[in-house]
Design an enzyme around this catalytic site. Structure first.
Site, PDB file in Angstrom:
ATOM      1  N   PHE A 103     -19.397  30.318  40.312  1.00 42.35           N
ATOM      2  CA  PHE A 103     -18.630  29.082  40.449  1.00 42.35           C
ATOM      3  C   PHE A 103     -17.247  29.358  41.037  1.00 42.35           C
ATOM      4  O   PHE A 103     -16.598  30.339  40.680  1.00 42.35           O
ATOM      5  CB  PHE A 103     -18.425  28.412  39.088  1.00 42.35           C
ATOM      6  N   ASP A 104     -16.798  28.447  41.888  1.00 36.15           N
ATOM      7  CA  ASP A 104     -15.376  28.334  42.186  1.00 36.15           C
ATOM      8  C   ASP A 104     -14.691  27.845  40.913  1.00 36.15           C
ATOM      9  O   ASP A 104     -15.340  27.312  40.004  1.00 36.15           O
ATOM     10  CB  ASP A 104     -15.182  27.357  43.339  1.00 36.15           C
ATOM     11  N   ALA A 105     -13.375  28.001  40.834  1.00 36.83           N
ATOM     12  CA  ALA A 105     -12.645  27.579  39.633  1.00 36.83           C
ATOM     13  C   ALA A 105     -12.016  26.198  39.797  1.00 36.83           C
ATOM     14  O   ALA A 105     -12.480  25.216  39.214  1.00 36.83           O
ATOM     15  CB  ALA A 105     -11.582  28.619  39.272  1.00 36.83           C
ATOM     16  N   LYS A 139     -11.778  34.229  49.760  1.00 35.47           N
ATOM     17  CA  LYS A 139     -12.792  33.371  50.373  1.00 35.47           C
ATOM     18  C   LYS A 139     -12.176  32.640  51.561  1.00 35.47           C
ATOM     19  O   LYS A 139     -11.024  32.209  51.476  1.00 35.47           O
ATOM     20  CB  LYS A 139     -13.290  32.330  49.350  1.00 35.47           C
TER      21      LYS A 139
END
Length: 227
Positions: free
Chosen positions: A13-15, A155
């Site tokens: 997951f991204d945060a 990213k």
């Protein structure tokens, strides 16, 4: 696209704005209240313009994380006669306190526990990530944490994804699912290393995207994965 947990070894997951809300305005107001400054919407718009460009430059590998920390509070440092890193530190503390899991995040993470490995991959600052994970109780669900500031690549650079692959024990790329709200960083980065990808798009901002599939709520992703 049909996918279940049986197809996966890891969900990454991204945060910010994927697992956690990120109300920058409230965080900044909390910070500047401690200096008896009334932080206005105009101040916020100016901050957002500067901060947004700094992050774009960071993601393009044009500047370092340290330059973000220094640059985004340079004006306020001069105005308040406070070191910019001190202001940045205070802001991160405020965000760690005000940032909460998004609706459905805890239920989703709980449903994945003991069924698949779970990681977070974020371009956010390390200090905030660790404190927020502890404060919110999300830490118990996370098997790995990949922070660009610590990895030395952000990213959508392929380097951070390859680093994560190594730390995850080199799973088959198609058995890793990346979930994130940013098509330009989360999705394109995941696609570059042949991970599966899910765009979290609660406001339907991105009708055109390159993710394998899209969800508008985290509960929807839970329904897809956990049969």
């Amino acid at each position: 696209m049909t996918i279940t947990l049986e197809d996966l070894d890891w969900v990454v997951f991204d945060a910010d704005e994927t697992l956690f809300d990120f109300n920058i305005y409230e965080g900044l107001k909390t910070l500047f209240n401690s200096y008896d400054v009334s932080f206005t919407e105009k101040d916020f718009a100016q901050y957002q313009q500067l901060n947004g460009q700094l992050w774009l430059d960071y993601e393009a590998n044009k500047i370092t994380m340290e330059q973000i920390k220094l640059g985004r509070f340079a004006h306020w440092s001069e105005r308040l006669n406070v070191e910019p890193l001190t202001l940045n530190h205070g802001f991160l503390d405020a965000m760690a306190t005000t940032s909460k899991p998004l609706s459905g995040a805890i239920a989703l993470l709980s449903s994945l526990q003991d069924k698949v490995k779970v990681a977070i991959m974020t371009n956010g600052m390390a200090k905030l990530q660790y404190k927020r994970l502890r404060n919110t109780g999300v830490e118990q669900f996370i098997d790995a944490l990949f922070i660009s500031e610590e990895v030395g690549a952000a990213k959508p650079s392929k380097e951070i994804y390859l680093y994560a692959m190594a730390k995850m024990g080199h799973p088959q790329p198609q058995r890793v699912l990346m979930v994130g709200d940013n098509p330009s960083t989360d999705i394109l980065g995941a696609n570059s290393v042949n991970w599966r990808s899910c765009l979290y798009d609660p406001a339907n901002k991105y009708p055109q995207h390159q993710a394998d599939f899209k969800v508008n709520h985290l509960n929807q992703l839970q329904q897809i994965l956990v049969k």
